[in-house]
Design a protein around this motif. Sequence first.
Motif, PDB file in Angstrom:
ATOM      1  N   ASP A 116     -27.746 -12.189 101.995  1.00 47.86           N
ATOM      2  CA  ASP A 116     -28.542 -13.303 102.545  1.00 47.86           C
ATOM      3  C   ASP A 116     -27.654 -14.212 103.351  1.00 47.86           C
ATOM      4  O   ASP A 116     -27.181 -15.208 102.844  1.00 47.86           O
ATOM      5  CB  ASP A 116     -29.220 -14.042 101.390  1.00 47.86           C
ATOM      6  CG  ASP A 116     -30.195 -15.092 101.858  1.00 47.86           C
ATOM      7  OD1 ASP A 116     -30.491 -15.143 103.060  1.00 47.86           O
ATOM      8  OD2 ASP A 116     -30.649 -15.891 101.025  1.00 47.86           O
ATOM      9  N   MET A 117     -27.454 -13.941 104.668  1.00 47.08           N
ATOM     10  CA  MET A 117     -27.847 -12.739 105.332  1.00 47.08           C
ATOM     11  C   MET A 117     -26.820 -12.343 106.389  1.00 47.08           C
ATOM     12  O   MET A 117     -27.130 -12.080 107.526  1.00 47.08           O
ATOM     13  CB  MET A 117     -29.262 -12.877 105.927  1.00 47.08           C
ATOM     14  CG  MET A 117     -29.442 -14.081 106.862  1.00 47.08           C
ATOM     15  SD  MET A 117     -31.156 -14.260 107.447  1.00 47.08           S
ATOM     16  CE  MET A 117     -31.217 -13.030 108.725  1.00 47.08           C
ATOM     17  N   GLU A 128     -34.175 -11.411 107.335  1.00 42.44           N
ATOM     18  CA  GLU A 128     -34.055 -11.681 105.897  1.00 42.44           C
ATOM     19  C   GLU A 128     -34.368 -10.424 105.087  1.00 42.44           C
ATOM     20  O   GLU A 128     -35.159  -9.589 105.517  1.00 42.44           O
ATOM     21  CB  GLU A 128     -35.032 -12.786 105.475  1.00 42.44           C
ATOM     22  CG  GLU A 128     -34.634 -14.177 105.918  1.00 42.44           C
ATOM     23  CD  GLU A 128     -33.551 -14.802 105.036  1.00 42.44           C
ATOM     24  OE1 GLU A 128     -33.054 -14.137 104.104  1.00 42.44           O
ATOM     25  OE2 GLU A 128     -33.198 -15.963 105.306  1.00 42.44           O
ATOM     26  N   GLU A 180     -30.224 -22.816 106.977  1.00 45.79           N
ATOM     27  CA  GLU A 180     -31.492 -22.215 106.546  1.00 45.79           C
ATOM     28  C   GLU A 180     -31.733 -22.492 105.075  1.00 45.79           C
ATOM     29  O   GLU A 180     -32.866 -22.692 104.641  1.00 45.79           O
ATOM     30  CB  GLU A 180     -31.485 -20.701 106.798  1.00 45.79           C
ATOM     31  CG  GLU A 180     -32.867 -20.050 106.678  1.00 45.79           C
ATOM     32  CD  GLU A 180     -33.241 -19.655 105.252  1.00 45.79           C
ATOM     33  OE1 GLU A 180     -34.433 -19.434 104.998  1.00 45.79           O
ATOM     34  OE2 GLU A 180     -32.347 -19.566 104.387  1.00 45.79           O
ATOM     35  N   GLU A 181     -30.649 -22.510 104.303  1.00 47.24           N
ATOM     36  CA  GLU A 181     -30.801 -22.663 102.847  1.00 47.24           C
ATOM     37  C   GLU A 181     -31.151 -24.104 102.465  1.00 47.24           C
ATOM     38  O   GLU A 181     -31.528 -24.369 101.326  1.00 47.24           O
ATOM     39  CB  GLU A 181     -29.520 -22.238 102.126  1.00 47.24           C
ATOM     40  CG  GLU A 181     -29.087 -20.794 102.374  1.00 47.24           C
ATOM     41  CD  GLU A 181     -30.034 -19.776 101.760  1.00 47.24           C
ATOM     42  OE1 GLU A 181     -30.990 -20.163 101.052  1.00 47.24           O
ATOM     43  OE2 GLU A 181     -29.824 -18.574 102.001  1.00 47.24           O
ATOM     44  N   HIS A 186     -29.484 -16.477 109.764  1.00 43.24           N
ATOM     45  CA  HIS A 186     -28.691 -17.662 109.408  1.00 43.24           C
ATOM     46  C   HIS A 186     -27.368 -17.256 108.795  1.00 43.24           C
ATOM     47  O   HIS A 186     -27.258 -16.197 108.154  1.00 43.24           O
ATOM     48  CB  HIS A 186     -29.466 -18.581 108.456  1.00 43.24           C
ATOM     49  CG  HIS A 186     -29.734 -18.008 107.098  1.00 43.24           C
ATOM     50  ND1 HIS A 186     -28.855 -18.155 106.054  1.00 43.24           N
ATOM     51  CD2 HIS A 186     -30.772 -17.292 106.600  1.00 43.24           C
ATOM     52  CE1 HIS A 186     -29.338 -17.570 104.974  1.00 43.24           C
ATOM     53  NE2 HIS A 186     -30.510 -17.032 105.277  1.00 43.24           N
TER      54      HIS A 186
HETATM   55 ZN    ZN Z   1     -31.769 -16.194 103.845  1.00 40.98          ZN
END
Ligand code: ZN
Length: 311
Positions: A117-118, A179, A149-150, A82
């Motif tokens: 991240d990431m 990740e 994603e977060e 992501h």
């Molecule tokens: Zn992540």
Amino acid sequence: MSSTTTAWPDRVSRETIVEVASSLISIPSVSGNEKDVMDFVECWCEQRGISYIVTAKDPARPNVIAWVGDPENGPVIAMNGHLDTVPVSDASSWKAGPFEPVVSDDGKKLFGRGSSDMKSSVGVMLTMLELFRDADLDGALMAHVVSDEETSAVYGTLHVLEQIEAGLVPKPDYVFIGEGSQLKVRNAERGILGFDITFIGRASHTAVARMTGINALAKAAKGILALEGDIDKFHPSIGHPVISVNMIKAGVAHNVVPGEAKISVDRRLIPGETKESVTAEIVAMLDAVAADDPDFRYEIEVDPEGGFIPA
Ligand SMILES: [Zn+2]
């Protein structure tokens, strides 16, 4: 043409990876604002003759599916990464700006929002696509470069999964997720289950607190202490489950004993745990407190935001 005698690992260029990752870091992409960074990825693929499609539930939050080789002609290995990041909480505490990528003096670390991240991981994925572009692959190496994603994943990986089910994106045979994992290969991920727990007391004026009041905040404090702590279970790939009480809401005025206090609990599950088993565990912990305190009353709401993810 590159020499066919050079082993593949020796053809990996650290400089290229750092360069791509730095470019990604320099484009702010806090969740909800992924368009610019995805445009960069699209352009990057375009310039290198790497096949890609853009798929989006919301055009402002696109995902780029890029590949080398032929997905119709053998197994498909997909790398998922992501590009959205969490927000910057205190930009002034950064030595360089959060969106100014900096390599440490010893060359071992890359700083910048999203570096770990990431975006570095996505930098590796894109570099791998370029590395294998002209290789004679049976099947395909693919990158799912996703938004969201977060936050909910609805616009990111969940959308990509829908596209796979609809036959619009090739179904991978194997998936790597890049990740951070302290460089260990992990074949499991913790699940997530939320709880809202409301402790019920009896509101009253402070002056008569000891006579007519039951302080819901004090009951919540007992509940929190019962819940917070290590959990004596273990999974070899992902370790222990985790529980954390992360929010509390109570009280209406300085001079009123609170009649209600609500906490929000985040519980991370390991394989073997279910929504039911974890709920039963939490109820048992709270009921143990209630057994010693007749005024300890609570109501529990399981998965209040509907965000349950099994391990
Ligand atoms: Zn992540």
